[in-house]
Write a protein that holds these residues in place. Sequence first.
Motif, PDB file in Angstrom:
ATOM      1  N   THR A 135      59.689  60.598  77.378  1.00  0.00           N
ATOM      2  CA  THR A 135      58.368  61.157  77.119  1.00  0.00           C
ATOM      3  C   THR A 135      57.327  60.131  77.546  1.00  0.00           C
ATOM      4  O   THR A 135      57.352  58.981  77.088  1.00  0.00           O
ATOM      5  CB  THR A 135      58.180  61.490  75.626  1.00  0.00           C
ATOM      6  OG1 THR A 135      59.203  62.400  75.215  1.00  0.00           O
ATOM      7  CG2 THR A 135      56.821  62.135  75.388  1.00  0.00           C
ATOM      8  N   HIS A 184      53.624  58.851  77.515  1.00  0.00           N
ATOM      9  CA  HIS A 184      52.380  58.959  76.749  1.00  0.00           C
ATOM     10  C   HIS A 184      51.177  58.458  77.549  1.00  0.00           C
ATOM     11  O   HIS A 184      50.072  59.000  77.427  1.00  0.00           O
ATOM     12  CB  HIS A 184      52.502  58.165  75.450  1.00  0.00           C
ATOM     13  CG  HIS A 184      53.673  58.566  74.604  1.00  0.00           C
ATOM     14  ND1 HIS A 184      53.709  59.750  73.901  1.00  0.00           N
ATOM     15  CD2 HIS A 184      54.864  57.952  74.378  1.00  0.00           C
ATOM     16  CE1 HIS A 184      54.870  59.842  73.253  1.00  0.00           C
ATOM     17  NE2 HIS A 184      55.584  58.768  73.534  1.00  0.00           N
ATOM     18  N   LYS A 208      55.158  64.692  81.929  1.00  0.00           N
ATOM     19  CA  LYS A 208      55.046  64.514  80.481  1.00  0.00           C
ATOM     20  C   LYS A 208      56.396  64.202  79.839  1.00  0.00           C
ATOM     21  O   LYS A 208      56.482  63.342  78.964  1.00  0.00           O
ATOM     22  CB  LYS A 208      54.434  65.777  79.853  1.00  0.00           C
ATOM     23  CG  LYS A 208      53.007  66.046  80.306  1.00  0.00           C
ATOM     24  CD  LYS A 208      52.112  64.850  80.021  1.00  0.00           C
ATOM     25  CE  LYS A 208      50.687  65.052  80.519  1.00  0.00           C
ATOM     26  NZ  LYS A 208      49.866  63.834  80.349  1.00  0.00           N
ATOM     27  N   ARG A 209      57.426  64.921  80.242  1.00  0.00           N
ATOM     28  CA  ARG A 209      58.743  64.695  79.647  1.00  0.00           C
ATOM     29  C   ARG A 209      59.826  65.084  80.649  1.00  0.00           C
ATOM     30  O   ARG A 209      59.691  66.083  81.364  1.00  0.00           O
ATOM     31  CB  ARG A 209      58.904  65.498  78.357  1.00  0.00           C
ATOM     32  CG  ARG A 209      60.204  65.208  77.584  1.00  0.00           C
ATOM     33  CD  ARG A 209      60.155  65.827  76.198  1.00  0.00           C
ATOM     34  NE  ARG A 209      61.423  65.768  75.505  1.00  0.00           N
ATOM     35  CZ  ARG A 209      61.856  64.732  74.779  1.00  0.00           C
ATOM     36  NH1 ARG A 209      61.082  63.661  74.669  1.00  0.00           N
ATOM     37  NH2 ARG A 209      63.021  64.767  74.166  1.00  0.00           N
ATOM     38  N   ASP A 236      52.033  68.555  83.503  1.00  0.00           N
ATOM     39  CA  ASP A 236      50.694  69.149  83.570  1.00  0.00           C
ATOM     40  C   ASP A 236      50.600  69.949  84.861  1.00  0.00           C
ATOM     41  O   ASP A 236      50.904  69.434  85.940  1.00  0.00           O
ATOM     42  CB  ASP A 236      49.622  68.066  83.565  1.00  0.00           C
ATOM     43  CG  ASP A 236      49.377  67.510  82.170  1.00  0.00           C
ATOM     44  OD1 ASP A 236      49.688  68.219  81.187  1.00  0.00           O
ATOM     45  OD2 ASP A 236      48.885  66.375  82.067  1.00  0.00           O
TER      46      ASP A 236
END
Length: 278
Positions: free
Chosen positions: A88, A90, A227-228, A277
Amino acid sequence: MIDYDKLMARPFPDVKRHYSAQDAIRYARGFGAGRTSGSYIDEPFLQQDQTRALPMIAVPLADGEFWQKDPDTGIDWQQIVHAEEALTVHKPIPAQGTVVISQHIDEIYDRGPDKGAVMQQKQFLHDGQGELLATIDVTTILKGNGGFGGKAYESTRLKMPEDCAPDAVIEIMTPKEEDAIFRLSADIKISSRTGKDKAMMRGVGCFGTAGRAVLKLVCDNKPERLKRLGVRYVGPMYTDEIMRVELWHVGKGRAVFRMSARGRDALVLNHSYVEFDE
């Protein structure tokens, strides 16, 4: 036999790690960056003046000692299988700098004496100012440690859309032998049909290679959009071979994928996913 309470309470000291732009480039080459397959090449990630690194370098940066070999853990380390990994992101990871790695064991599940245990760990990467950069979830099967009386394990395996063609496909090269810093061992090699030796890759190299592919497919090669990324390891990957990644969109900013070795027609990753995204 493992002691559940003792393992869950096991302390892990924080580790500070410095890395340079050259280290970031070396990691990228260890993921096969700089090699071509078809029209795809990601040389921008290899430029020293880039301010951001490939997000997947978080995994080798967090790679530390093989603590499971400590006899005090009770873990049968010779029967450990690295099963799953998820990253993940951040904040964008700088191309050079300092990270502080912390970790803990999140849970240990019992699949019974014949099937072993499942251990889930969390690792956290903070920058020098204490900002959280990335979280890594690691799932390991302890094949020799089942039957200790712990919680039952329920698989969360993703369903793959086998009844339709993939929405996107890419073929990508694994690293050359001289760039294979994530080889399993310099002594473990196989001979290909061409007579050229190939080295088996560690999971971290496989993870990074898959990450490069999905960055191209869904993030337009923009690391800040990732994002992940989560993978399930199902087979070996070797140096100097072509990986075929098939991807299906399953929702807004989410896709599932699998990765196979084209020359061997063998799955390497399955039931894997990416969040991004749009």
